[in-house]
Design a protein around this motif. Structure first.
Motif, PDB file in Angstrom:
ATOM      1  N   LEU A  58       2.325  11.655  -2.454  1.00  0.00           N
ATOM      2  CA  LEU A  58       3.048  10.998  -1.353  1.00  0.00           C
ATOM      3  C   LEU A  58       4.115  11.905  -0.755  1.00  0.00           C
ATOM      4  CD1 LEU A  58       3.510   7.477  -3.013  1.00  0.00           C
ATOM      5  CD2 LEU A  58       1.607   8.294  -1.612  1.00  0.00           C
ATOM      6  N   ARG A  59       3.933  13.201  -0.875  1.00  0.00           N
ATOM      7  CA  ARG A  59       4.960  14.142  -0.434  1.00  0.00           C
ATOM      8  C   ARG A  59       4.822  14.583   1.016  1.00  0.00           C
ATOM      9  NH1 ARG A  59       4.655  17.799  -5.943  1.00  0.00           N
ATOM     10  NH2 ARG A  59       6.070  16.515  -7.233  1.00  0.00           N
ATOM     11  N   LEU A  60       3.685  14.294   1.648  1.00  0.00           N
ATOM     12  CA  LEU A  60       3.467  14.757   3.014  1.00  0.00           C
ATOM     13  C   LEU A  60       3.904  13.722   4.043  1.00  0.00           C
ATOM     14  CD1 LEU A  60      -0.048  16.428   2.671  1.00  0.00           C
ATOM     15  CD2 LEU A  60       2.169  17.559   2.801  1.00  0.00           C
ATOM     16  N   VAL A  83       0.831  -1.193   0.000  1.00  0.00           N
ATOM     17  CA  VAL A  83       0.000   0.000   0.000  1.00  0.00           C
ATOM     18  C   VAL A  83       0.875   1.256   0.000  1.00  0.00           C
ATOM     19  CG1 VAL A  83      -0.214  -0.116   2.517  1.00  0.00           C
ATOM     20  CG2 VAL A  83      -1.867   1.218   1.208  1.00  0.00           C
ATOM     21  N   PRO A  84       0.610   2.204  -0.914  1.00  0.00           N
ATOM     22  CA  PRO A  84       1.376   3.456  -0.922  1.00  0.00           C
ATOM     23  C   PRO A  84       1.194   4.231   0.378  1.00  0.00           C
ATOM     24  CG  PRO A  84       0.181   3.161  -2.991  1.00  0.00           C
ATOM     25  CD  PRO A  84      -0.340   2.124  -2.037  1.00  0.00           C
ATOM     26  N   VAL A  85       2.243   4.952   0.759  1.00  0.00           N
ATOM     27  CA  VAL A  85       2.211   5.736   1.994  1.00  0.00           C
ATOM     28  C   VAL A  85       2.571   7.186   1.709  1.00  0.00           C
ATOM     29  CG1 VAL A  85       3.106   6.005   4.327  1.00  0.00           C
ATOM     30  CG2 VAL A  85       2.907   3.721   3.344  1.00  0.00           C
ATOM     31  N   GLY A  86       1.658   8.082   2.059  1.00  0.00           N
ATOM     32  CA  GLY A  86       1.922   9.518   2.022  1.00  0.00           C
ATOM     33  C   GLY A  86       1.704  10.054   3.423  1.00  0.00           C
ATOM     34  N   THR A 142      10.049  14.262  -5.879  1.00  0.00           N
ATOM     35  CA  THR A 142       9.420  13.066  -6.419  1.00  0.00           C
ATOM     36  C   THR A 142       8.239  13.430  -7.305  1.00  0.00           C
ATOM     37  OG1 THR A 142       8.324  10.964  -5.902  1.00  0.00           O
ATOM     38  CG2 THR A 142       7.952  12.782  -4.365  1.00  0.00           C
ATOM     39  N   THR A 143       8.074  12.662  -8.377  1.00  0.00           N
ATOM     40  CA  THR A 143       6.905  12.868  -9.238  1.00  0.00           C
ATOM     41  C   THR A 143       5.640  12.340  -8.586  1.00  0.00           C
ATOM     42  OG1 THR A 143       7.352  10.754 -10.334  1.00  0.00           O
ATOM     43  CG2 THR A 143       8.247  12.741 -11.369  1.00  0.00           C
TER      44      THR A 143
END
Length: 314
Positions: A229-231, A169-172, A224-225
């Motif tokens: 997910l930058r936070l 699972v992606p994480v931001g 990052t593109t």
């Protein structure tokens, strides 16, 4: 800290039924043990609709009359606008100047009020609206209702693949990963839930190691593109991840782009960079992951056409 429970997630599932698409699990053609959970197919193009719909559903009658507000130029703002319109609840979205016109136009097309301010004024303006109107602030991830709503993805994964071994699972900010880990660990304790984030925005990896929130700052994470997910995580989401996430891996920008290309060409899914990180981990960091039946959450498809074209070499 009082964490969201699987019972909260079950309640959210009831609240979002009829508004949110129950996305299928898609088996991949290139990996016999990999399934995709394509949240890019949601009406607003991302998983954010789950948490936003649940948050709106939990409003009291008085709160519904006063409406909701958030600050976002992306998927969360679009999701809240859609959820509010579906429930006939007034909605204001504070967006920063310079936000992508296409996204702002989509938000405005849903009939909600869009308030444009200089970027540093996003949060103060939302707070001003709350103070003046009594509107309910619906943050993008730092909220129990949001976490429970996003957790319905984990609920559906276990229902559709009861013997799942690994969930990527992606994480931001951590709302999605907190909710998914909550559901999966409760319903399928033998499964492993792994978070995935970009190497250029690995603040959650550092926060887990330090056991406290580590903020890289947007001056670093903007590289990052994978803009979704930058936070960094919040205190609330980090507490969930410390208790329920089994591990975290990072992927490079080149790996993210390659995973996007694979998803477009071979799974026929239009995805944004943030949505490709879980598949990138399976493709390129497999030696860091447990073996077995794996589900990768594909979070959204609201990609800039120029970015997509560059990935596809056109």
């Amino acid at each position: 800290m009082d964490l969201v429970s699987v019972e909260d997630v079950r309640g959210a599932a009831e609240d979002i039924a009829g508004v949110v698409l129950r996305t299928p699990l898609l088996r991949t053609s290139w990996d016999a043990d990999l399934w995709l959970k394509p949240e890019s197919l949601q009406p607003v193009g991302s998983f954010k609709l789950r948490g936003a719909t649940h948050a709106v559903a939990r409003l009291t009658a008085a709160e519904r009359a006063r409406g909701v507000v958030t600050h976002s130029s992306g998927n969360h703002g679009l999701a809240l606008a859609y959820a509010a319109r579906a429930a006939d609840v007034p909605c204001r979205i504070v967006v920063p100047e310079g936000a992508p016109a296409a996204k702002v136009d989509r938000i405005r097309a849903l009939g909600v009020e869009v308030v444009t301010v200089p970027p540093p004024r996003r949060v103060p303006e939302a707070e001003r609206i709350v103070a003046e109107t009594g509107a309910v602030l619906v943050p993008p991830f730092d909220d129990r209702r949001i976490i429970a709503g996003q957790g319905t993805i984990g609920l559906e994964i276990v229902e559709d693949l009861p013997d799942v071994d690994v969930v990527l699972v992606p994480v931001g900010g951590g709302g999605l990963s907190s909710g998914v880990a909550t559901a999966v660990t409760a319903l399928r304790p033998a499964a492993t839930v792994i978070g995935v984030e970009p190497e250029l925005a690995a603040d959650t990896r550092d926060s887990l190691a330090a056991r406290s929130v580590v903020v890289w700052g947007e001056d670093r994470t903007y590289r990052t593109t994978a803009d979704g997910l930058r936070l960094p995580p919040s205190e609330l989401t980090l507490a969930h991840l410390l208790a329920r996430l089994d591990g975290i891996v990072t992927v490079s920008e080149e790996e993210i782009r390659a995973a996007m290309g694979r998803l477009v060409r071979d799974a026929r899914l239009v995805v944004e960079p943030s949505a490709a990180v879980a598949v990138a981990a399976r493709l390129f960091r497999r030696d860091e992951l447990p073996a077995g039946r794996t589900v990768a959450v594909v979070t959204g498809g609201n990609v800039d056409p120029a970015v997509l074209a560059s990935v596809l070499g056109r």
